[in-house]
Design a protein around this motif. Structure first.
Motif, mmCIF file in Angstrom:
data_model
loop_
_atom_site.group_PDB
_atom_site.id
_atom_site.type_symbol
_atom_site.label_atom_id
_atom_site.label_comp_id
_atom_site.label_asym_id
_atom_site.label_seq_id
_atom_site.Cartn_x
_atom_site.Cartn_y
_atom_site.Cartn_z
ATOM 1 N N GLN A 71 5.996 -4.882 2.881
ATOM 2 C CA GLN A 71 5.395 -3.912 2.624
ATOM 3 C C GLN A 71 4.594 -5.299 1.068
ATOM 4 O O GLN A 71 3.850 -4.884 0.739
ATOM 5 N N LEU A 110 1.201 -6.038 2.325
ATOM 6 C CA LEU A 110 0.218 -4.885 1.899
ATOM 7 C C LEU A 110 -0.214 -3.926 1.771
ATOM 8 O O LEU A 110 -1.223 -4.137 1.005
ATOM 9 N N ARG A 128 -4.144 -3.788 -0.314
ATOM 10 C CA ARG A 128 -4.993 -3.549 -0.860
ATOM 11 C C ARG A 128 -5.369 -3.712 -1.324
ATOM 12 O O ARG A 128 -6.814 -3.688 -1.870
ATOM 13 N N SER A 135 8.356 4.388 7.658
ATOM 14 C CA SER A 135 6.971 4.557 6.132
ATOM 15 C C SER A 135 6.728 3.428 5.896
ATOM 16 O O SER A 135 5.337 4.411 6.005
ATOM 17 N N LEU A 136 7.027 2.493 6.245
ATOM 18 C CA LEU A 136 6.260 1.000 6.738
ATOM 19 C C LEU A 136 4.706 1.291 7.240
ATOM 20 O O LEU A 136 3.840 1.100 6.826
ATOM 21 N N GLU A 158 3.849 4.623 8.485
ATOM 22 C CA GLU A 158 3.332 5.520 7.664
ATOM 23 C C GLU A 158 2.124 4.522 6.838
ATOM 24 O O GLU A 158 0.737 5.456 6.911
ATOM 25 N N GLU A 159 2.311 4.133 6.150
ATOM 26 C CA GLU A 159 1.648 3.224 4.892
ATOM 27 C C GLU A 159 0.638 2.675 6.138
ATOM 28 O O GLU A 159 -0.196 2.086 5.029
ATOM 29 N N ALA A 167 -2.151 4.792 7.036
ATOM 30 C CA ALA A 167 -2.959 4.971 5.781
ATOM 31 C C ALA A 167 -3.933 3.837 6.057
ATOM 32 O O ALA A 167 -5.111 4.177 5.438
ATOM 33 N N PHE A 168 -3.384 3.101 5.460
ATOM 34 C CA PHE A 168 -4.049 2.187 4.496
ATOM 35 C C PHE A 168 -5.591 1.467 6.010
ATOM 36 O O PHE A 168 -6.394 1.372 5.815
#
Lengths: 115, 115, 115, 115
Positions: free
Chosen positions: C91, C94, C98, D5-6, D8-9, D12-13
């Motif tokens: 996380q 990531l 970003r 959920s990671l 999923e992120e 999207a990234f």
């Protein structure tokens, strides 16, 4: 021979810095693998069909030569430390590969060559 | 020179099997990294203080020489394909390392040498 | 949670075999890199445009899943040994990515993403 | 679940940057191996007996967590692209390892475990 004199220079480089204490074969195998990983990184987003042309672009070429230099140094240090002859090891492996991949079976087929 | 004649033999080996189609620089960089990984595997459970002695045990030595042969072949194939001179690349990198790691600063300190 | 229970099982597996003595973080980083090298080897002769289809072929898929399992086990063992939270580390990275690769600059450009 | 959920992120990234075109399984296997090489580099000069303590030093720990994050992201991207379930793959491999390394034979012996 050029390779032998390069090994001599590497020995002096290591000795002057007192780095022999860090250069046991385990650590040198790690150095080699991490440098091979950096070389790999140069190509990771380049598709196969562009890899030759990419390798000729001046900036990329310099970075690739740089990483190849690192890999070669690590390999030569490991061979020197273990007393394994680089060229003899490659020759022996090539002889084995000739047997493992007979021309009539291997021609044009990529199934795990050199594996 | 021995290395040059080895490269000639590798070219013949690849050409006879029509493997040049698989040997673009991207794939050869992958071959090199995967062979470096196999060499690494030989040392993964050997503690640093036993790595030199381990490298002299006959069975281990044969496996290590075998993996070094694979790494050397992959490196030579990549240099030949890209036209990058192995020894020149190593010499250039060594010259850079001499500047990046001056003896007075680097002596006895392992902080990211050759990195 | 599934990952936490898997870590529990890995701990028991290692403990029953008294392998903790070999599993210091250095050795586990070597295990991880050598397993990543085996996964890499599966794809080394597969061109980019065939890599998705290749990954669906039953035999290849089984080998790839097998290597992914090895990599995942090595990564979980390393995280458990060092006390580094796998998901939190991903996380954080990531979030950094970003910032390093803003959409307006990075869109459709592969220049060293995630590097 | 946190891992889902990671993922999923990450999707999207990647999607926002239109990077799916670069993320075929071959390239992601290369990304994974090169990130594993960077993690390896952190430990290459650290002797085994200092590797645990080194991993707790704040600066080193941050770098290691950073590299673990990169490896985890690459592994999750590869699993998502190929549709291979990370946890199921690790569970299957663990089950196989239980058979390959019976406690009575493997106890205290490091001979190529998890190989």
């Amino acid at each position: 021979m050029a390779l032998a004199s390069l090994v001599e220079e590497l020995r002096a480089f290591v000795s002057e810095r007192d780095w022999g204490q860090f250069h046991d074969p385990k650590n040198l195998a790690m150095l080699l693998a991490s440098e091979a990983g950096e070389l790999l990184a140069e190509y990771r987003w380049i598709p196969n069909h562009r890899a030759d042309a990419f390798s000729r672009e001046p900036e990329a070429r310099q970075r690739i030569a740089n990483e190849i230099g690192d890999v070669a140094i690590a390999l030569l240090l490991l061979c020197d430390r273990t007393g394994i002859d680089l060229e003899a090891a490659a020759q022996e492996k090539l002889a084995r590969n000739r047997q493992r991949y007979p021309v009539e079976l291997a021609k044009g087929r990529a199934a795990r060559p050199l594996g």
